[in-house]
Motif scaffolding. Structure first.
Motif, PDB file in Angstrom:
ATOM      1  N   PHE A 187       0.918  -1.091  -0.116  1.00  0.00           N
ATOM      2  CA  PHE A 187      -0.003   0.011   0.059  1.00  0.00           C
ATOM      3  C   PHE A 187       0.997   1.143  -0.005  1.00  0.00           C
ATOM      4  CE2 PHE A 187      -2.264   3.504   2.144  1.00  0.00           C
ATOM      5  CZ  PHE A 187      -3.411   3.431   1.404  1.00  0.00           C
ATOM      6  N   VAL A 188       1.839   1.231   0.919  1.00  0.00           N
ATOM      7  CA  VAL A 188       2.946   2.356   0.869  1.00  0.00           C
ATOM      8  C   VAL A 188       3.555   2.655  -0.416  1.00  0.00           C
ATOM      9  CG1 VAL A 188       4.790   3.351   2.032  1.00  0.00           C
ATOM     10  CG2 VAL A 188       3.165   2.311   3.474  1.00  0.00           C
ATOM     11  N   ARG A 246       1.257   3.969  -3.206  1.00  0.00           N
ATOM     12  CA  ARG A 246       0.324   5.268  -2.638  1.00  0.00           C
ATOM     13  C   ARG A 246       0.207   6.176  -3.700  1.00  0.00           C
ATOM     14  NH1 ARG A 246      -0.999   9.433   0.462  1.00  0.00           N
ATOM     15  NH2 ARG A 246      -2.807   9.103   2.081  1.00  0.00           N
ATOM     16  N   ARG A 247       1.232   6.445  -4.207  1.00  0.00           N
ATOM     17  CA  ARG A 247       1.333   7.849  -5.339  1.00  0.00           C
ATOM     18  C   ARG A 247       0.171   7.113  -6.432  1.00  0.00           C
ATOM     19  NH1 ARG A 247       7.311   9.656  -6.222  1.00  0.00           N
ATOM     20  NH2 ARG A 247       6.359  10.970  -7.646  1.00  0.00           N
ATOM     21  N   PHE A 290      -3.345   7.250  -5.129  1.00  0.00           N
ATOM     22  CA  PHE A 290      -4.035   8.634  -5.010  1.00  0.00           C
ATOM     23  C   PHE A 290      -4.078   8.967  -6.301  1.00  0.00           C
ATOM     24  CE2 PHE A 290      -3.618  13.141  -4.791  1.00  0.00           C
ATOM     25  CZ  PHE A 290      -4.536  13.642  -3.789  1.00  0.00           C
ATOM     26  N   GLU A 350      -8.653  11.152  -0.926  1.00  0.00           N
ATOM     27  CA  GLU A 350      -8.047  10.895   0.240  1.00  0.00           C
ATOM     28  C   GLU A 350      -9.156   9.822   1.181  1.00  0.00           C
ATOM     29  OE1 GLU A 350      -6.950  14.470   2.232  1.00  0.00           O
ATOM     30  OE2 GLU A 350      -4.987  14.060   1.455  1.00  0.00           O
ATOM     31  N   LEU A 386      -8.569   6.370  -0.589  1.00  0.00           N
ATOM     32  CA  LEU A 386      -7.412   5.889   0.041  1.00  0.00           C
ATOM     33  C   LEU A 386      -7.598   5.250   1.250  1.00  0.00           C
ATOM     34  CD1 LEU A 386      -6.007   6.719  -2.642  1.00  0.00           C
ATOM     35  CD2 LEU A 386      -4.109   7.439  -1.247  1.00  0.00           C
ATOM     36  N   TRP A 420      -7.077   1.277   2.166  1.00  0.00           N
ATOM     37  CA  TRP A 420      -6.124   0.835   3.206  1.00  0.00           C
ATOM     38  C   TRP A 420      -6.910   0.010   4.334  1.00  0.00           C
ATOM     39  CZ3 TRP A 420      -6.063   1.714   8.771  1.00  0.00           C
ATOM     40  CH2 TRP A 420      -4.842   1.307   9.197  1.00  0.00           C
TER      41      TRP A 420
END
Length: 295
Positions: A10-11, A14-15, A18, A32, A35, A39
């Motif tokens: 996920f990290v 993430r870009r 988004f 957001e 997201l 998560w």
């Protein structure tokens, strides 16, 4: 959102997640929220059953965005005045990556708003993120033949509506500086000279702050309206600054440290053809957040 390790998929993605949600929804706040929901689903998933984490996460973001966009369309039909996307500050180098910047420009987001939710999802996954028709079919749980038809229809629609404008950042910066000087000086003639004969201006106040409820047309009408707004008491202390907004050079207005407006436009043959003023306070969050998320 709770802490996660840098090695967590996920990290890592993430870009991308988004960027997908923002282009789907046109709002920073909704992106957001999607997201956050993604998560939560990721942390509830049985990781041993997820063979391709990136695909799983993109599928989740896309479908959550589809659900949110479908419900949002009814709300937007009752929106007070023109609806414009939430602006997002981007880095100067982002504007140099022309093809990428174009996909997140205010003009493009406005065009994407005219697609159906499923068309928007297919167009973005195919044209922006480069997924195959088969991958999109799997993501959206639709037959590949159907996805191909939707992709063709969406691409044709976008091409017919996408505005043609100059993307040279140096020229845009020069025109923006002139625009800000004319506004700051209250120079009607100078401002009119910067506007194309068929200029149109949209302003999104959401019924919360002063904004034109309908599009304005023509240099005289548009210029007088802009200077009239800047002359109002509530505009006292406003400062205009050049900023990179949605991958393009535009104008950011602040009162103190608080962003109160974002101005973006299309530049055609050295003149401003379409002006979009985002002044809805609830849609200016992207002017204060980190700008690295579009990547």
């Amino acid at each position: 959102m709770a802490e996660t390790s840098e090695s967590d998929p996920f990290v890592e993605h993430r870009r991308l997640l988004f960027a997908t949600a923002y282009r789907m929804l046109g709002t920073v706040t909704d992106a957001e929220d999607v997201l956050q929901d993604t998560w939560l689903k990721w942390n509830e998933a049985d990781r041993s059953e997820v063979r391709h984490p990136k695909s799983y996460l993109v599928r989740t973001v896309t479908n959550l965005s589809l659900n949110r966009l479908t419900s949002a369309r009814a709300t937007r039909e009752n929106y007070v005045g023109p609806w414009l996307p939430e602006p997002l500050l981007t880095t100067p180098d982002f504007a140099e990556r022309t093809e990428l910047a174009d996909t997140v420009s205010t003009a493009m987001l406005v065009v994407l708003e005219t697609l159906t939710p499923i068309e928007r999802a297919v167009f973005l996954l195919r044209e922006v993120f480069g997924y195959s028709h088969a991958e999109i079919a799997d993501t959206l749980d639709r037959p590949e033949a159907t996805i191909r038809q939707i992709a063709h229809r969406a691409r044709s629609h976008v091409r017919s509506r996408r505005p043609r404008f100059d993307t040279d950042t140096t020229e845009r910066a020069h025109v923006t500086e002139q625009f800000m000087a004319a506004c700051a000086g209250g120079d009607l003639n100078a401002l009119m000279d910067l506007l194309a004969p068929d200029v149109t201006c949209w302003s999104d106040g959401g019924g919360v702050v002063t904004a034109a409820r309908r599009p304005l047309h023509g240099p005289d009408h548009v210029a007088r309206w802009i200077l009239g707004v800047l002359a109002k008491p509530e505009s006292a202390g406003i400062a205009l600054e050049l900023a990179h907004i949605n991958g393009e050079v535009g104008t950011l207005a602040r009162i103190g440290d608080v962003p109160v407006a974002a101005f973006t436009y299309d530049l055609v043959d050295g003149r401003i053809e379409n002006l979009r003023f985002q002044v809805n306070p609830g849609k200016l969050k992207g002017l204060t957040m980190s700008t690295s998320m579009l990547g």
